[in-house]
Design an enzyme around this catalytic site. Structure first.
Site, PDB file in Angstrom:
ATOM      1  N   ASP A 213      26.645  26.886   6.269  1.00 20.69           N
ATOM      2  CA  ASP A 213      25.868  25.660   6.078  1.00 20.69           C
ATOM      3  C   ASP A 213      26.813  24.461   6.012  1.00 20.69           C
ATOM      4  O   ASP A 213      27.202  24.019   4.935  1.00 20.69           O
ATOM      5  CB  ASP A 213      25.041  25.765   4.793  1.00 20.69           C
ATOM      6  CG  ASP A 213      24.196  24.517   4.537  1.00 20.69           C
ATOM      7  OD1 ASP A 213      23.856  23.826   5.514  1.00 20.69           O
ATOM      8  OD2 ASP A 213      23.886  24.236   3.363  1.00 20.69           O
ATOM      9  N   PHE A 214      27.177  23.960   7.201  1.00 18.63           N
ATOM     10  CA  PHE A 214      28.034  22.782   7.275  1.00 18.63           C
ATOM     11  C   PHE A 214      27.264  21.656   7.935  1.00 18.63           C
ATOM     12  O   PHE A 214      26.930  21.731   9.124  1.00 18.63           O
ATOM     13  CB  PHE A 214      29.314  23.083   8.060  1.00 18.63           C
ATOM     14  CG  PHE A 214      30.293  23.927   7.296  1.00 18.63           C
ATOM     15  CD1 PHE A 214      31.230  23.343   6.469  1.00 18.63           C
ATOM     16  CD2 PHE A 214      30.261  25.312   7.401  1.00 18.63           C
ATOM     17  CE1 PHE A 214      32.131  24.120   5.750  1.00 18.63           C
ATOM     18  CE2 PHE A 214      31.154  26.101   6.700  1.00 18.63           C
ATOM     19  CZ  PHE A 214      32.092  25.512   5.867  1.00 18.63           C
ATOM     20  N   GLU A 215      26.986  20.617   7.147  1.00 16.97           N
ATOM     21  CA  GLU A 215      26.252  19.461   7.631  1.00 16.97           C
ATOM     22  C   GLU A 215      27.196  18.253   7.664  1.00 16.97           C
ATOM     23  O   GLU A 215      28.215  18.230   7.000  1.00 16.97           O
ATOM     24  CB  GLU A 215      25.053  19.193   6.715  1.00 16.97           C
ATOM     25  CG  GLU A 215      24.117  20.398   6.615  1.00 16.97           C
ATOM     26  CD  GLU A 215      23.058  20.251   5.530  1.00 16.97           C
ATOM     27  OE1 GLU A 215      22.522  19.138   5.381  1.00 16.97           O
ATOM     28  OE2 GLU A 215      22.782  21.249   4.838  1.00 16.97           O
ATOM     29  N   TYR A 216      26.827  17.272   8.465  1.00 14.27           N
ATOM     30  CA  TYR A 216      27.652  16.073   8.630  1.00 14.27           C
ATOM     31  C   TYR A 216      29.078  16.436   9.061  1.00 14.27           C
ATOM     32  O   TYR A 216      30.065  15.953   8.516  1.00 14.27           O
ATOM     33  CB  TYR A 216      27.663  15.242   7.341  1.00 14.27           C
ATOM     34  CG  TYR A 216      26.283  14.799   6.922  1.00 14.27           C
ATOM     35  CD1 TYR A 216      25.637  13.764   7.591  1.00 14.27           C
ATOM     36  CD2 TYR A 216      25.610  15.446   5.886  1.00 14.27           C
ATOM     37  CE1 TYR A 216      24.360  13.375   7.235  1.00 14.27           C
ATOM     38  CE2 TYR A 216      24.324  15.056   5.523  1.00 14.27           C
ATOM     39  CZ  TYR A 216      23.709  14.024   6.194  1.00 14.27           C
ATOM     40  OH  TYR A 216      22.438  13.644   5.842  1.00 14.27           O
ATOM     41  N   VAL A 217      29.149  17.308  10.063  1.00 16.04           N
ATOM     42  CA  VAL A 217      30.434  17.684  10.641  1.00 16.04           C
ATOM     43  C   VAL A 217      30.876  16.576  11.595  1.00 16.04           C
ATOM     44  O   VAL A 217      30.092  16.080  12.406  1.00 16.04           O
ATOM     45  CB  VAL A 217      30.315  19.022  11.407  1.00 16.04           C
ATOM     46  CG1 VAL A 217      31.643  19.371  12.089  1.00 16.04           C
ATOM     47  CG2 VAL A 217      29.876  20.133  10.460  1.00 16.04           C
TER      48      VAL A 217
END
Length: 428
Positions: A213-217
């Site tokens: 769950d990696f957001e705003y990569v």
């Protein structure tokens, strides 16, 4: 099964008598107590039992399941109050099966934090294939930032739901860091250390998969992010673990913005076992009043996703919350209050507000004025909006759905799930 919309003057007991169902069951399936008032426009789920069983002295869930040709999980799905009941009561009537024909088998996941109320967790788990526990971070040296997840893992297995470990860019301070994520994606040695530590935790604690769950990569980390997900899958697959990747809600490959650019649907779909569409937050804390997951917008995301990813890999994200905005909305100033769906209905009843339903967003909303004279508008989810999303899930042949999150009660949602689907239980 049907959905009844409450009209002025109606009561639970009158509605139950009209359809020939138990008032107690009607209350339970809709997350109500006998003292709760109904709101005009409130949606109630009405389920019709096809077979019941009267509890005898000495009965257990196991003996009843054996005698009726079912299983304990199905008994808990059909009688959700049993999940946290102290004991069976002789003379009480249990639903063995409902008249509604099941549509198909599906996989259902739910996200939870370690501080979830145990009673709320136990009510949700019979309906979940997987419980994704939020969540682990990592230090710049590759050590994991841990959580107290043992009670949730134990509870998940108790109800046949397989626990999933979650990795994100959360830091020691509890905030998310694009810089920390970038460090991981671009440092193979750090990846090996983090993945080795993840394997150790998964083995020791009984996790069955990893949720990434990696957001705003950062856009420039797009290829490195894809490579990391692929690396994680290669490292975990030999041990029987799967990788799920959470995706921002895109409607085209060229969609711009920090939330979207690094989430390459086709590439991430190719290197992930499953993927979770985060199809919510159109209405959000600092935005203008809108439905959290308007069905027309959700469908745009799904329609695009299935052109890039095998639908059998996709889980539809469903929000288990709403927002209450104080009016007038002022950009940059107004901050909506998050609230549960059952809480929203009680709020409408408290202020005598009429719940309305937007046909385009396929979502309920209402307006009220508080004691100080301030005007409010609330958008939330109910059984109608959930049914619309489940219909969409079926129309596009998706693997299933996932709930962000199961921290709040939502009885009618789970009752609907149990009535419509055979929920896969890999943790059994």
């Amino acid at each position: 099964m049907l959905i009844h919309i409450v009209e002025a003057g109606e009561t639970v007991y009158g509605i139950a008598a009209r359809y020939g169902v138990s008032p107690a069951r009607l209350l339970s399936d809709n997350g109500l107590s006998a003292s709760d008032s109904l709101a005009i426009g409130q949606a109630l789920l009405i389920l019709f039992p096809a077979e019941t069983y009267t509890v005898q002295s000495g009965d257990t869930l196991f003996s009843i399941a054996a005698a009726t040709g079912t299983d304990v999980i199905t008994l808990l799905q059909n009688n959700p109050y049993l999940a946290d009941a102290a004991a069976l009561r002789p003379g009480e009537s249990l639903v063995i099966r409902y008249a509604e024909e099941k549509r198909r088998p599906v996989y259902i996941t739910g996200y939870a934090y370690p501080f979830i109320n145990p009673s709320i967790l136990y009510r949700a788990l019979p309906y979940l294939s997987y419980l994704t526990v939020f969540g682990y971070g990592f230090t710049p040296e590759g050590e994991l930032i841990g959580i107290d997840d043992a009670p949730l893992i134990s509870a998940a297995y108790r109800f046949g739901a397989a626990p999933v470990m979650l990795l994100s860019s959360i830091t020691e301070n509890g905030t998310f860091s694009s810089e920390r994520a970038s460090l991981l994606f671009n440092d193979l040695a750090l990846q090996e250390t983090v993945l080795d530590n993840i394997l150790t935790v998964m083995r020791e604690k009984g996790y069955v998969g990893l949720d990434i769950d990696f957001e705003y990569v950062n856009a420039e980390d797009r290829e490195a992010f894809i490579a990391f997900v692929g690396n994680a899958r290669r490292q975990l697959a030999p041990y029987g673990y799967f990788v799920n990747t959470d995706l921002a809600p895109k409607t085209s490959a060229t969609q711009s913005g920090l939330l979207y650019e690094a989430h390459d649907y086709a590439a991430l779909g190719a290197v992930s076992d499953t993927l979770f569409l985060m199809t919510y937050e159109w209405g959000y804390t600092y935005g203008p009043p809108l439905a959290v997951a308007p069905l027309d917008k959700v469908e745009q995301v799904v329609a695009y996703a299935v052109t890039e990813i095998d639908p059998a890999k996709l889980l539809l994200g469903i929000p288990n919350y709403g927002y209450d905005w104080t009016l007038p909305y002022e950009k940059g100033v107004t901050a909506a209050r998050s609230l549960g769906n059952e809480e929203a209905v009680k709020l409408a009843a408290r202020y005598g507000a009429e719940i309305r339903f937007d046909s385009v967003a396929a979502s309920p909303y209402f307006a009220y004025t508080d004691e100080s004279g301030a005007a409010h508008i609330v958008w939330f989810e109910d059984v109608r909006s959930i049914l619309g999303k489940l219909n969409l899930m079926d129309e596009y042949g998706l693997r299933g759905a996932g709930y962000w999150n199961v921290m709040r009660p939502f009885a009618q949602n789970f009752a609907l799930l149990g009535a419509l689907y055979d929920i896969e239980k890999p943790g059994v």
